[in-house]
Design a protein around this motif. Structure first.
Motif, PDB file in Angstrom:
ATOM      1  N   ASN A 130       0.826  -1.216   0.182  1.00  0.00           N
ATOM      2  CA  ASN A 130       0.018   0.250   0.055  1.00  0.00           C
ATOM      3  C   ASN A 130       0.773   1.358   0.076  1.00  0.00           C
ATOM      4  O   ASN A 130       1.895   1.252   0.438  1.00  0.00           O
ATOM      5  CB  ASN A 130      -0.962  -0.234   1.137  1.00  0.00           C
ATOM      6  CG  ASN A 130      -2.013  -0.790   1.057  1.00  0.00           C
ATOM      7  OD1 ASN A 130      -2.996  -0.523   0.191  1.00  0.00           O
ATOM      8  ND2 ASN A 130      -2.192  -2.163   1.573  1.00  0.00           N
ATOM      9  N   LEU A 131       0.394   2.355  -0.268  1.00  0.00           N
ATOM     10  CA  LEU A 131       0.840   3.684  -0.516  1.00  0.00           C
ATOM     11  C   LEU A 131      -0.139   4.651  -0.088  1.00  0.00           C
ATOM     12  O   LEU A 131      -1.346   4.766  -0.824  1.00  0.00           O
ATOM     13  CB  LEU A 131       1.230   4.047  -1.796  1.00  0.00           C
ATOM     14  CG  LEU A 131       2.023   5.408  -1.946  1.00  0.00           C
ATOM     15  CD1 LEU A 131       3.321   5.647  -1.202  1.00  0.00           C
ATOM     16  CD2 LEU A 131       2.256   5.807  -3.636  1.00  0.00           C
ATOM     17  N   GLY A 132       0.183   5.516   0.677  1.00  0.00           N
ATOM     18  CA  GLY A 132      -0.671   6.697   1.223  1.00  0.00           C
ATOM     19  C   GLY A 132      -0.847   7.712  -0.002  1.00  0.00           C
ATOM     20  O   GLY A 132       0.423   7.921  -0.371  1.00  0.00           O
ATOM     21  N   VAL A 133      -1.896   8.093  -0.620  1.00  0.00           N
ATOM     22  CA  VAL A 133      -1.965   9.075  -1.691  1.00  0.00           C
ATOM     23  C   VAL A 133      -2.710  10.356  -1.213  1.00  0.00           C
ATOM     24  O   VAL A 133      -3.750  10.215  -0.345  1.00  0.00           O
ATOM     25  CB  VAL A 133      -2.472   8.555  -2.967  1.00  0.00           C
ATOM     26  CG1 VAL A 133      -2.703   9.298  -4.172  1.00  0.00           C
ATOM     27  CG2 VAL A 133      -1.848   7.131  -3.068  1.00  0.00           C
ATOM     28  N   TRP A 134      -2.285  11.359  -1.719  1.00  0.00           N
ATOM     29  CA  TRP A 134      -2.911  12.550  -1.497  1.00  0.00           C
ATOM     30  C   TRP A 134      -3.747  13.151  -2.717  1.00  0.00           C
ATOM     31  O   TRP A 134      -3.074  13.176  -3.781  1.00  0.00           O
ATOM     32  CB  TRP A 134      -1.949  13.762  -1.052  1.00  0.00           C
ATOM     33  CG  TRP A 134      -1.388  13.711   0.340  1.00  0.00           C
ATOM     34  CD1 TRP A 134      -0.485  12.537   0.669  1.00  0.00           C
ATOM     35  CD2 TRP A 134      -1.458  14.459   1.230  1.00  0.00           C
ATOM     36  NE1 TRP A 134      -0.030  12.695   1.793  1.00  0.00           N
ATOM     37  CE2 TRP A 134      -0.726  13.826   2.407  1.00  0.00           C
ATOM     38  CE3 TRP A 134      -2.276  15.581   1.725  1.00  0.00           C
ATOM     39  CZ2 TRP A 134      -0.555  14.274   3.549  1.00  0.00           C
ATOM     40  CZ3 TRP A 134      -2.196  16.017   3.185  1.00  0.00           C
ATOM     41  CH2 TRP A 134      -1.360  15.403   3.894  1.00  0.00           C
ATOM     42  N   PHE A 135      -5.009  13.557  -2.259  1.00  0.00           N
ATOM     43  CA  PHE A 135      -5.788  14.121  -3.751  1.00  0.00           C
ATOM     44  C   PHE A 135      -6.356  15.281  -3.230  1.00  0.00           C
ATOM     45  O   PHE A 135      -6.737  15.719  -1.953  1.00  0.00           O
ATOM     46  CB  PHE A 135      -7.077  13.173  -3.659  1.00  0.00           C
ATOM     47  CG  PHE A 135      -6.719  11.563  -4.025  1.00  0.00           C
ATOM     48  CD1 PHE A 135      -6.730  11.146  -5.279  1.00  0.00           C
ATOM     49  CD2 PHE A 135      -6.492  10.682  -2.949  1.00  0.00           C
ATOM     50  CE1 PHE A 135      -6.750   9.898  -5.459  1.00  0.00           C
ATOM     51  CE2 PHE A 135      -6.121   9.525  -3.200  1.00  0.00           C
ATOM     52  CZ  PHE A 135      -6.091   8.952  -4.641  1.00  0.00           C
ATOM     53  N   LEU A 136      -6.701  16.297  -4.283  1.00  0.00           N
ATOM     54  CA  LEU A 136      -7.358  17.436  -4.029  1.00  0.00           C
ATOM     55  C   LEU A 136      -8.622  17.138  -4.927  1.00  0.00           C
ATOM     56  O   LEU A 136      -8.665  17.309  -6.186  1.00  0.00           O
ATOM     57  CB  LEU A 136      -6.764  18.783  -4.635  1.00  0.00           C
ATOM     58  CG  LEU A 136      -5.426  19.115  -3.962  1.00  0.00           C
ATOM     59  CD1 LEU A 136      -5.066  20.396  -4.734  1.00  0.00           C
ATOM     60  CD2 LEU A 136      -5.700  19.464  -2.591  1.00  0.00           C
ATOM     61  N   ASP A 137      -9.891  16.887  -4.146  1.00  0.00           N
ATOM     62  CA  ASP A 137     -10.998  16.501  -4.775  1.00  0.00           C
ATOM     63  C   ASP A 137     -11.845  17.638  -5.430  1.00  0.00           C
ATOM     64  O   ASP A 137     -12.263  18.545  -4.627  1.00  0.00           O
ATOM     65  CB  ASP A 137     -11.903  15.651  -3.842  1.00  0.00           C
ATOM     66  CG  ASP A 137     -11.321  14.419  -3.427  1.00  0.00           C
ATOM     67  OD1 ASP A 137     -10.626  13.816  -4.441  1.00  0.00           O
ATOM     68  OD2 ASP A 137     -11.377  13.984  -2.232  1.00  0.00           O
TER      69      ASP A 137
END
Length: 318
Positions: A130-137
């Motif tokens: 797994n990898l933590g991912v950052w999103f701007l929704d």
């Protein structure tokens, strides 16, 4: 060994606690429970400061942590993915640079793998991939609190609360609405610093001046600095010692694509069966039934709330 996964959530709280020494809270595996009308049906045990103390404290098995930036997500607030990546790096650097005493710093390492191709947060039951991912929704998911500026979702083992994944979503539409005309990079740094605290294992603090505060005035967000309470919190989770030696972070396709995750899952099962001379075993990571989520919310013109709530995790085809 079969590992079960827990679901931890919470609810928006508008109570302001008086600042006090060591007001920070650690994330625990216990969750408050509510009925369909939002009425509490179970409340976790808390200490005199209001911190949950029931269940296990969430933790990572390794101090070597990493994250990625969802490709194209920065444009939802008019910044490049490269700029967003730098903002997230800066936020974690703020936490890493604090003085835990005698010039010592928290003993974790956070690396960026850069921009990754993925459309939404996901979790692979082959836990090591797994990898933590950052999103701007651009469009806030309906299942999330519309008043939230940011949301962090961590998936952990139910038996001992080991964290395997932590994804972060920023509510781009609300940021635009609440901070029209403000320097967007400064706004993002403040929001991201709070969410980075959740990724590292901190819950909301009872110190109203802290970055991890439960509540704050609308115009107190931009430029908020880490306080001694924030410092005490991160230093308690990652006490200073020898600096971790971490190899360069990488990313597996299984962390981002359900089909690749399923292939990795099948390979793990086959490998473990072979190791056990044909005795079938369940893989280390079973499909999660949930996660811990923490949200940053802000009331229009009044008091904002850094709030946590329940969120059911998608199976992502794995």
């Amino acid at each position: 060994m079969v590992r079960r996964f827990g679901l931890l959530g919470g609810f928006a709280c508008c109570v302001l606690w008086a600042p006090q020494a060591s007001a920070y809270c650690r994330q625990h595996s216990c969750q408050d429970e509510f009925d369909t009308h939002g009425n509490p049906t179970y409340e976790c045990a808390r200490d005199e400061q209001g911190c949950i103390i029931e269940g296990n404290e969430l933790f990572y098995s390794s101090p070597c942590l990493s994250y990625g930036i969802a490709k194209g997500t920065g444009q939802n607030l008019g910044v490049s993915d490269k700029t967003l990546n730098q903002i997230v790096k800066s936020a974690f650097a703020r936490w890493k640079a604090v003085d835990c005493g005698k010039g010592k710093h928290p003993s974790f390492d956070m690396q960026s793998v850069g921009v990754v191709a993925t459309d939404e947060p996901s979790y692979c039951r082959v836990t090591d991939l797994n990898l933590g991912v950052w999103f701007l929704d651009p469009t806030w998911p309906k299942k999330l609190d519309v008043s939230a500026l940011g949301y962090t979702t961590s998936t952990y083992a139910q038996d001992d609360a080991e964290v395997f994944d932590a994804d972060v979503e920023i509510n781009a539409a609300k940021v635009k609405q609440d901070f029209a005309g403000a320097p967007i990079e400064d706004v993002l740094l403040s929001i991201v610093t709070h969410e980075a605290g959740h990724v590292l294992g901190l819950a909301h603090s009872n110190d109203a001046d802290a970055v991890m505060a439960t509540s704050y005035g609308r115009f107190d967000l931009i430029g908020r600095e880490l306080t001694q309470d924030d410092i005490d919190g991160v230093c308690s989770i990652y006490p200073p010692g020898d600096e971790p030696t971490c190899s360069a972070a990488g990313v597996s396709e299984a962390a981002l694509d359900p089909d690749a995750c399923n292939d990795a899952f099948v390979e793990e099962v086959e490998s473990r069966n072979q190791e056990q001379s044909g005795c079938a075993l369940a893989p280390r990571g079973t499909a999660p039934n949930g996660s811990q989520s923490a949200a940053l919310g802000m009331g229009l013109g009044l008091i904002g709330t850094w709030a946590a709530r329940r969120r059911t995790r998608r199976q992502s085809g794995c």
